[in-house]
Design a protein around this motif. Structure first.
Motif, PDB file in Angstrom:
ATOM      1  N   LYS A   1       0.816  -1.217   0.000  1.00  0.00           N
ATOM      2  CA  LYS A   1       0.000   0.000   0.000  1.00  0.00           C
ATOM      3  C   LYS A   1       0.855   1.276   0.000  1.00  0.00           C
ATOM      4  CE  LYS A   1      -2.480  -1.855   3.505  1.00  0.00           C
ATOM      5  NZ  LYS A   1      -3.329  -1.767   4.687  1.00  0.00           N
ATOM      6  N   ALA A   2       2.143   1.144   0.221  1.00  0.00           N
ATOM      7  CA  ALA A   2       3.012   2.315   0.389  1.00  0.00           C
ATOM      8  C   ALA A   2       3.139   3.122  -0.897  1.00  0.00           C
ATOM      9  CB  ALA A   2       4.390   1.867   0.859  1.00  0.00           C
ATOM     10  N   LYS A   3       3.142   4.424  -0.731  1.00  0.00           N
ATOM     11  CA  LYS A   3       3.334   5.357  -1.852  1.00  0.00           C
ATOM     12  C   LYS A   3       4.605   6.182  -1.681  1.00  0.00           C
ATOM     13  CE  LYS A   3      -0.771   4.586  -3.701  1.00  0.00           C
ATOM     14  NZ  LYS A   3      -0.883   3.188  -3.813  1.00  0.00           N
ATOM     15  N   ALA A   4       5.036   6.378  -0.423  1.00  0.00           N
ATOM     16  CA  ALA A   4       6.190   7.242  -0.169  1.00  0.00           C
ATOM     17  C   ALA A   4       6.938   6.772   1.073  1.00  0.00           C
ATOM     18  CB  ALA A   4       5.738   8.686   0.024  1.00  0.00           C
ATOM     19  N   LEU A   5       8.217   7.098   1.092  1.00  0.00           N
ATOM     20  CA  LEU A   5       9.071   6.889   2.256  1.00  0.00           C
ATOM     21  C   LEU A   5       9.640   8.251   2.626  1.00  0.00           C
ATOM     22  CD1 LEU A   5      10.734   5.110   4.259  1.00  0.00           C
ATOM     23  CD2 LEU A   5      12.489   5.008   2.463  1.00  0.00           C
ATOM     24  N   VAL A   6       9.418   8.671   3.852  1.00  0.00           N
ATOM     25  CA  VAL A   6       9.937   9.955   4.329  1.00  0.00           C
ATOM     26  C   VAL A   6      11.134   9.678   5.225  1.00  0.00           C
ATOM     27  CG1 VAL A   6       9.428  12.065   5.615  1.00  0.00           C
ATOM     28  CG2 VAL A   6       7.638  10.983   4.238  1.00  0.00           C
TER      29      VAL A   6
ATOM     30  N   ALA B   1      22.093   4.554  -0.649  1.00  0.00           N
ATOM     31  CA  ALA B   1      22.021   3.608  -1.766  1.00  0.00           C
ATOM     32  C   ALA B   1      20.950   2.563  -1.490  1.00  0.00           C
ATOM     33  CB  ALA B   1      23.381   2.954  -1.991  1.00  0.00           C
ATOM     34  N   LYS B   2      20.849   2.135  -0.235  1.00  0.00           N
ATOM     35  CA  LYS B   2      19.816   1.165   0.142  1.00  0.00           C
ATOM     36  C   LYS B   2      18.423   1.783  -0.011  1.00  0.00           C
ATOM     37  CE  LYS B   2      18.563  -2.051   3.785  1.00  0.00           C
ATOM     38  NZ  LYS B   2      18.963  -2.688   5.026  1.00  0.00           N
ATOM     39  N   VAL B   3      18.281   3.058   0.324  1.00  0.00           N
ATOM     40  CA  VAL B   3      16.998   3.758   0.164  1.00  0.00           C
ATOM     41  C   VAL B   3      16.593   3.789  -1.306  1.00  0.00           C
ATOM     42  CG1 VAL B   3      15.895   6.037   0.309  1.00  0.00           C
ATOM     43  CG2 VAL B   3      17.148   5.136   2.269  1.00  0.00           C
ATOM     44  N   VAL B   4      17.545   4.102  -2.197  1.00  0.00           N
ATOM     45  CA  VAL B   4      17.254   4.145  -3.627  1.00  0.00           C
ATOM     46  C   VAL B   4      16.813   2.764  -4.108  1.00  0.00           C
ATOM     47  CG1 VAL B   4      18.281   4.454  -5.920  1.00  0.00           C
ATOM     48  CG2 VAL B   4      18.733   6.121  -4.108  1.00  0.00           C
ATOM     49  N   ASP B   5      17.529   1.717  -3.718  1.00  0.00           N
ATOM     50  CA  ASP B   5      17.173   0.357  -4.105  1.00  0.00           C
ATOM     51  C   ASP B   5      15.782  -0.012  -3.571  1.00  0.00           C
ATOM     52  OD1 ASP B   5      17.799  -2.340  -5.171  1.00  0.00           O
ATOM     53  OD2 ASP B   5      17.726  -2.876  -3.038  1.00  0.00           O
ATOM     54  N   PHE B   6      15.520   0.320  -2.316  1.00  0.00           N
ATOM     55  CA  PHE B   6      14.224   0.048  -1.692  1.00  0.00           C
ATOM     56  C   PHE B   6      13.104   0.736  -2.469  1.00  0.00           C
ATOM     57  CE2 PHE B   6      10.860   1.524   1.117  1.00  0.00           C
ATOM     58  CZ  PHE B   6      10.441   0.341   1.714  1.00  0.00           C
ATOM     59  N   ALA B   7      13.306   2.003  -2.816  1.00  0.00           N
ATOM     60  CA  ALA B   7      12.281   2.771  -3.532  1.00  0.00           C
ATOM     61  C   ALA B   7      12.001   2.172  -4.903  1.00  0.00           C
ATOM     62  CB  ALA B   7      12.718   4.227  -3.658  1.00  0.00           C
ATOM     63  N   ARG B   8      13.037   1.773  -5.601  1.00  0.00           N
ATOM     64  CA  ARG B   8      12.855   1.163  -6.928  1.00  0.00           C
ATOM     65  C   ARG B   8      12.112  -0.169  -6.827  1.00  0.00           C
ATOM     66  NH1 ARG B   8      15.860   2.624 -11.458  1.00  0.00           N
ATOM     67  NH2 ARG B   8      17.113   4.479 -11.096  1.00  0.00           N
ATOM     68  N   ARG B   9      12.536  -1.014  -5.896  1.00  0.00           N
ATOM     69  CA  ARG B   9      11.902  -2.334  -5.755  1.00  0.00           C
ATOM     70  C   ARG B   9      10.440  -2.243  -5.335  1.00  0.00           C
ATOM     71  NH1 ARG B   9      13.626  -4.956  -1.566  1.00  0.00           N
ATOM     72  NH2 ARG B   9      15.143  -3.429  -0.817  1.00  0.00           N
ATOM     73  N   ASN B  10      10.101  -1.219  -4.566  1.00  0.00           N
ATOM     74  CA  ASN B  10       8.755  -1.112  -4.013  1.00  0.00           C
ATOM     75  C   ASN B  10       7.921  -0.010  -4.652  1.00  0.00           C
ATOM     76  OD1 ASN B  10       8.782  -3.170  -1.756  1.00  0.00           O
ATOM     77  ND2 ASN B  10      10.675  -2.043  -1.404  1.00  0.00           N
ATOM     78  N   ASN B  11       8.473   0.625  -5.685  1.00  0.00           N
ATOM     79  CA  ASN B  11       7.757   1.663  -6.424  1.00  0.00           C
ATOM     80  C   ASN B  11       7.200   2.743  -5.501  1.00  0.00           C
ATOM     81  OD1 ASN B  11       6.923   2.789  -8.865  1.00  0.00           O
ATOM     82  ND2 ASN B  11       4.877   1.911  -8.661  1.00  0.00           N
ATOM     83  N   VAL B  12       8.074   3.278  -4.648  1.00  0.00           N
ATOM     84  CA  VAL B  12       7.685   4.364  -3.746  1.00  0.00           C
ATOM     85  C   VAL B  12       8.550   5.596  -4.025  1.00  0.00           C
ATOM     86  CG1 VAL B  12       6.855   2.848  -1.893  1.00  0.00           C
ATOM     87  CG2 VAL B  12       9.207   3.638  -1.856  1.00  0.00           C
ATOM     88  N   VAL B  13       7.995   6.742  -3.749  1.00  0.00           N
ATOM     89  CA  VAL B  13       8.707   8.005  -3.867  1.00  0.00           C
ATOM     90  C   VAL B  13       9.413   8.281  -2.542  1.00  0.00           C
ATOM     91  CG1 VAL B  13       8.391  10.502  -4.132  1.00  0.00           C
ATOM     92  CG2 VAL B  13       7.044   8.916  -5.516  1.00  0.00           C
TER      93      VAL B  13
END
Length: 90
Positions: A26-31, A49-61
């Motif tokens: 359900k996630a849309k964003a990570l703050v 770098a882990k944040v970028v990978d996480f965002a790509r894998r989970n399609n979050v901004v």
């Protein structure tokens, strides 16, 4: 909203791998907030770098509250936008 605990044991960094699957779906964003207020903790280039990978894998901004980025003890301020693989929006 799902709160991520920032503990001393985890160097005041969120455990992105510990986020439950039902929350991720359900996630849309990570703050993120680094340097962190009120702990004063800083994130490393490896964490960003882990944040970028996480965002790509989970399609979050990723929303990076970097209000205190210019306040550093040594070196240069860091941003997740400097991490390899990040995507800039125009």
């Amino acid at each position: 909203m799902h709160n991520l605990p920032l503990t001393e044991a985890g160097n005041f960094l969120p455990d992105l791998d510990g986020i439950p699957g039902d929350v991720l779906r359900k996630a849309k964003a990570l703050v993120i907030n680094y340097p962190n207020n009120p702990t004063g903790a800083s994130a490393s280039p490896e964490f960003f770098a882990k944040v970028v990978d996480f965002a790509r894998r989970n399609n979050v901004v990723v929303i990076h509250d970097a209000a205190y980025a210019a306040l550093v003890f040594e070196g240069r301020p860091l941003s997740f936008l400097a991490a390899p693989g990040r995507r800039k929006w125009h």
